[in-house]
Motif scaffolding. Sequence first.
Motif, short mmCIF file in Angstrom:
data_model
loop_
_atom_site.label_atom_id
_atom_site.label_comp_id
_atom_site.label_asym_id
_atom_site.label_seq_id
_atom_site.Cartn_x
_atom_site.Cartn_y
_atom_site.Cartn_z
N LYS A 69 0.74 -1.21 0.07
CA LYS A 69 -0.12 -0.11 0.13
C LYS A 69 0.87 1.41 -0.10
O LYS A 69 0.34 2.16 -0.73
CB LYS A 69 -0.98 0.00 1.21
CG LYS A 69 -1.92 1.25 1.36
CD LYS A 69 -3.45 0.94 1.62
CE LYS A 69 -4.18 2.11 1.73
NZ LYS A 69 -4.67 2.46 0.51
N ILE A 70 1.88 1.28 0.56
CA ILE A 70 3.03 2.30 0.62
C ILE A 70 3.30 2.59 -0.79
O ILE A 70 3.45 3.88 -1.07
CB ILE A 70 4.17 2.11 1.57
CG1 ILE A 70 3.81 2.23 2.93
CG2 ILE A 70 5.26 3.27 1.21
CD1 ILE A 70 4.93 1.51 3.85
N ASP A 71 3.51 1.67 -1.50
CA ASP A 71 4.14 1.87 -3.11
C ASP A 71 2.98 2.51 -3.84
O ASP A 71 3.28 3.36 -4.65
CB ASP A 71 4.43 0.52 -3.65
CG ASP A 71 5.65 -0.22 -2.93
OD1 ASP A 71 6.54 0.74 -2.40
OD2 ASP A 71 5.85 -1.30 -3.12
N THR A 72 1.70 1.89 -3.82
CA THR A 72 0.61 2.34 -4.32
C THR A 72 0.19 3.84 -4.07
O THR A 72 -0.24 4.75 -4.81
CB THR A 72 -0.65 1.50 -4.37
OG1 THR A 72 -0.89 1.14 -2.90
CG2 THR A 72 -0.41 0.04 -5.08
N THR A 73 0.18 4.12 -2.61
CA THR A 73 0.02 5.59 -2.35
C THR A 73 0.92 6.52 -2.96
O THR A 73 0.47 7.45 -3.39
CB THR A 73 -0.02 5.43 -0.69
OG1 THR A 73 -0.99 4.45 -0.24
CG2 THR A 73 -0.50 6.76 -0.08
N THR A 78 2.24 10.85 -6.45
CA THR A 78 3.43 11.63 -7.32
C THR A 78 3.28 11.21 -8.79
O THR A 78 3.87 11.96 -9.55
CB THR A 78 4.73 11.03 -6.88
OG1 THR A 78 4.72 9.56 -7.18
CG2 THR A 78 4.87 11.51 -5.34
N GLY A 79 2.45 10.33 -9.10
CA GLY A 79 2.38 9.91 -10.36
C GLY A 79 3.76 9.26 -11.17
O GLY A 79 4.01 8.98 -12.09
N ARG A 80 4.65 8.96 -10.19
CA ARG A 80 5.69 8.13 -10.39
C ARG A 80 5.43 6.62 -10.34
O ARG A 80 4.58 6.17 -9.66
CB ARG A 80 6.83 8.42 -9.60
CG ARG A 80 7.40 9.83 -9.68
CD ARG A 80 8.63 9.96 -8.72
NE ARG A 80 8.73 11.65 -8.80
CZ ARG A 80 10.37 11.82 -8.82
NH1 ARG A 80 11.12 10.92 -9.03
NH2 ARG A 80 10.57 13.24 -9.02
N GLN A 81 6.23 5.80 -11.06
CA GLN A 81 6.15 4.34 -11.04
C GLN A 81 7.10 3.96 -9.84
O GLN A 81 8.12 4.39 -9.69
CB GLN A 81 6.78 3.59 -12.44
CG GLN A 81 6.80 2.20 -12.24
CD GLN A 81 7.69 1.54 -13.27
OE1 GLN A 81 7.48 1.94 -14.34
NE2 GLN A 81 8.35 0.63 -13.09
#
Length: 108
Positions: A69-73, A78-81
């Motif tokens: 969830k940290i990654d998806t949040t 930020t719009g970053r991958q």
Amino acid sequence: MYEDVCKVDDKISCGTVCRNLGRLTADGQICHVRVPGTDRYDSRTDMHNHLNCMQCGTAVDAPLDYRTKIDTTVAGMTGRQINRHRIIVEGLCSKCQRECEKGWLTKK
């Protein structure tokens, strides 16, 4: 790590060890763990976190599930991958805690 390798083959160079660690990391066979003050290499390559002793520098796996969830949040904000995150929990290992309690070490 270089010192350990030299015990097996004293003719190997530090550059060879570093190059091979880089290759193993790039191939996904080991994980490069960046902890304050040094770099470590881990044979565990799944997404996981680490505990780092601020006194002696030991790093061990943290008993904390990886939080996707940290990654998806962060990606959404930020719009970053986002490929992964790394959490390093810092404190004192049990050995260093005991030595501080006995007055042998000063807490950092």
